[in-house]
Design an enzyme around this catalytic site. Structure first.
Site, PDB file in Angstrom:
ATOM      1  N   SER A 228      44.586  35.160  34.009  1.00 38.75           N
ATOM      2  CA  SER A 228      45.360  35.631  35.155  1.00 38.75           C
ATOM      3  C   SER A 228      45.915  34.476  36.009  1.00 38.75           C
ATOM      4  CB  SER A 228      44.474  36.568  35.977  1.00 38.75           C
ATOM      5  OG  SER A 228      45.290  37.463  36.660  1.00 38.75           O
TER       6      SER A 228
ATOM      7  N   HIS B 142      42.985  44.600  32.763  1.00 41.46           N
ATOM      8  CA  HIS B 142      43.106  43.197  33.155  1.00 41.46           C
ATOM      9  C   HIS B 142      41.710  42.574  33.320  1.00 41.46           C
ATOM     10  CE1 HIS B 142      45.319  39.934  35.072  1.00 41.46           C
ATOM     11  NE2 HIS B 142      44.460  39.946  36.069  1.00 41.46           N
TER      12      HIS B 142
HETATM   13  C1  GCU Z   1      47.165  39.628  41.202  1.00 44.15           C
HETATM   14  C2  GCU Z   1      48.469  38.886  41.035  1.00 44.15           C
HETATM   15  C3  GCU Z   1      48.651  38.343  39.629  1.00 44.15           C
HETATM   16  C4  GCU Z   1      47.428  37.580  39.207  1.00 44.15           C
HETATM   17  C5  GCU Z   1      46.190  38.424  39.407  1.00 44.15           C
HETATM   18  C6  GCU Z   1      44.876  37.705  39.096  1.00 44.15           C
HETATM   19  O1  GCU Z   1      47.204  40.815  40.474  1.00 44.15           O
HETATM   20  O2  GCU Z   1      49.509  39.761  41.390  1.00 44.15           O
HETATM   21  O3  GCU Z   1      49.772  37.505  39.561  1.00 44.15           O
HETATM   22  O4  GCU Z   1      47.550  37.142  37.896  1.00 44.15           O
HETATM   23  O5  GCU Z   1      46.104  38.824  40.752  1.00 44.15           O
HETATM   24  O6  GCU Z   1      44.767  36.506  39.225  1.00 44.15           O
HETATM   25  O7  GCU Z   1      43.914  38.425  38.757  1.00 44.15           O
END
Ligand code: GCU
Length: 380
Positions: A215, A356
């Site tokens: 992420s 995610h």
């Molecule tokens: C949020 C953000 C993303 C990122 C994520 C994370 O969702 O919008 O861009 O990748 O956090 O780091 O879990």
């Protein structure tokens, strides 16, 4: 090239286009990296009988340059059945080394941390957070397959907050200009400094260093790997906008949204593209292409549309032509593979069911991909 001339040879790519792209990414998006600083190290703890005797745990404190710069606490887990230096997966974790295992010999992270009680009190980790993330870095399985791990808390380099103090952006190079570094660049620069150390560590096979990140840390991993030829394999997982998804994408998080929610991640220049991403002189296909001809694996999750899986696959497809310029394999698939099918060409991709997160299944793909490109680790 920016002047419209084509790039037809690897030499021209390496001598002219690659430096040009590196400048464009630094100026318009992530901000400039400061010069490297000297890294000094001290091993503070070893346990040769970690994980029921399968591994050696080594804790190393890294000091980056200036006296005021933060310390980075590297947790290394090295397989005991290795035959020689071990290939390593290196990357940052989100909430401290002490959350990854239950072993109380791992000191609590001491740098700034966001979160709520009981795990975090006054922005500091507490004992309640020990062992809360044991399913993210699956040490036992990684060790069994002959790989080592080196990980550290991202906040040891730079706190993930606006107006951050105490990180490298304050102590190494204070950001004030519109193209000074944001948090993602700070994390990526930190990864480069950790590689400075890893290449000197006798337990590590310095020709087989993989960088992994999930992420926001995947965004940093993509950037760090693209700029650092010592990294032999780059694995950004679900890195999304500002990482491996197109800035010009129409699915999931937009540039405007990310710059509004997380104004500290990128530089001031990037904000000028909020409503006109078509004017960007590059997109994330170019960041992947900077790795050529080194292997890159992108991982996605079906329910994680925020990170735009299909857009990330498109970025790989587009980077393919630079790999071909090198005579490398590039991407073997023309369309996004079905769920749980690893595309293991030099540009690799998989999408697994679920949300995610970084899971055991993701690690299986990481290791299958590394086995394919490096050969299985030598063990006794
Ligand atoms: C949020 C953000 C993303 C990122 C994520 C994370 O969702 O919008 O861009 O990748 O956090 O780091 O879990």
């Amino acid at each position: 090239m920016m002047d419209g001339k084509p790039v037809a040879t690897p030499e021209k790519w390496l001598k002219e286009r690659r430096p040009e792209l590196k400048s464009l990414f630094q100026h318009y998006m992530y901000g400039w990296f400061p010069a490297p600083v000297t890294v000094t190290s001290e091993v503070t703890y070893t346990d040769a009988h970690f994980l029921n005797g399968q591994a050696t745990l080594k804790l190393v404190t890294l000091k980056l340059g200036a006296a005021r710069a933060p310390e980075t606490h590297l947790m290394m887990v090295i397989p005991n059945h290795r035959a020689g230096p071990a290939p390593v997966f290196m990357g940052m974790n989100f909430s401290g080394n002490h959350t990854l295992v239950t072993d109380t010999n791992i000191p609590l992270a001491t740098s700034w941390m966001g979160g709520r009680p009981p795990n975090i009190v006054n922005n500091r980790a507490t004992d309640a957070s020990r062992g809360t993330q044991t399913n993210v870095w699956v040490f036992d399985q990684i060790i069994q397959r002959g790989y080592a791990v080196a990980t550290y808390y991202c906040g040891d380099i730079e706190p993930d907050t606006t107006n951050a103090v105490g990180g490298v952006r304050e102590t190494i190079h204070p950001a004030s200009a519109t193209d000074d570094w944001g948090t993602v660049a700070a994390w990526a620069w930190g990864m480069q400094r950790v590689v400075d150390y890893l290449v000197t560590d006798k337990d590590v096979d310095k020709t087989h260093i993989a960088e992994v990140g999930h992420s926001r840390l995947g965004k940093a991993t993509m950037l760090a790997g693209a700029f650092d030829d010592r990294v032999a394999l780059v694995i950004p997982l679900q890195a999304g906008c500002g990482g491996t998804a197109p800035s010009r994408g129409t699915v999931g998080e937009s540039v405007q949204r990310i710059n509004t929610s997380f104004p500290h991640w990128f530089d001031g220049e990037f904000k000028k593209f909020n409503t006109q991403t078509d004017l960007l002189p590059m997109d994330q296909n170019c960041l992947i292409a900077l790795c050529a001809p080194r292997p890159v694996l992108l991982g996605a999750a079906v329910e994680d549309t925020w990170a735009n899986p299909a857009g990330a696959f498109d970025m790989l497809k587009s980077a393919d032509k630079v790999y071909r310029l090198f005579g490398a394999e590039g991407l073997s698939a023309q369309t996004m593979p079905e769920t749980n099918k690893l595309v293991d060409s030099t540009l690799g991709f998989f999408i697994r069911p679920g949300k995610h997160s970084m899971t055991k299944l993701d690690w299986q793909y990481f290791m299958d991909f590394a086995d394919k490109h490096w050969g299985k680790p030598r063990t006794e």
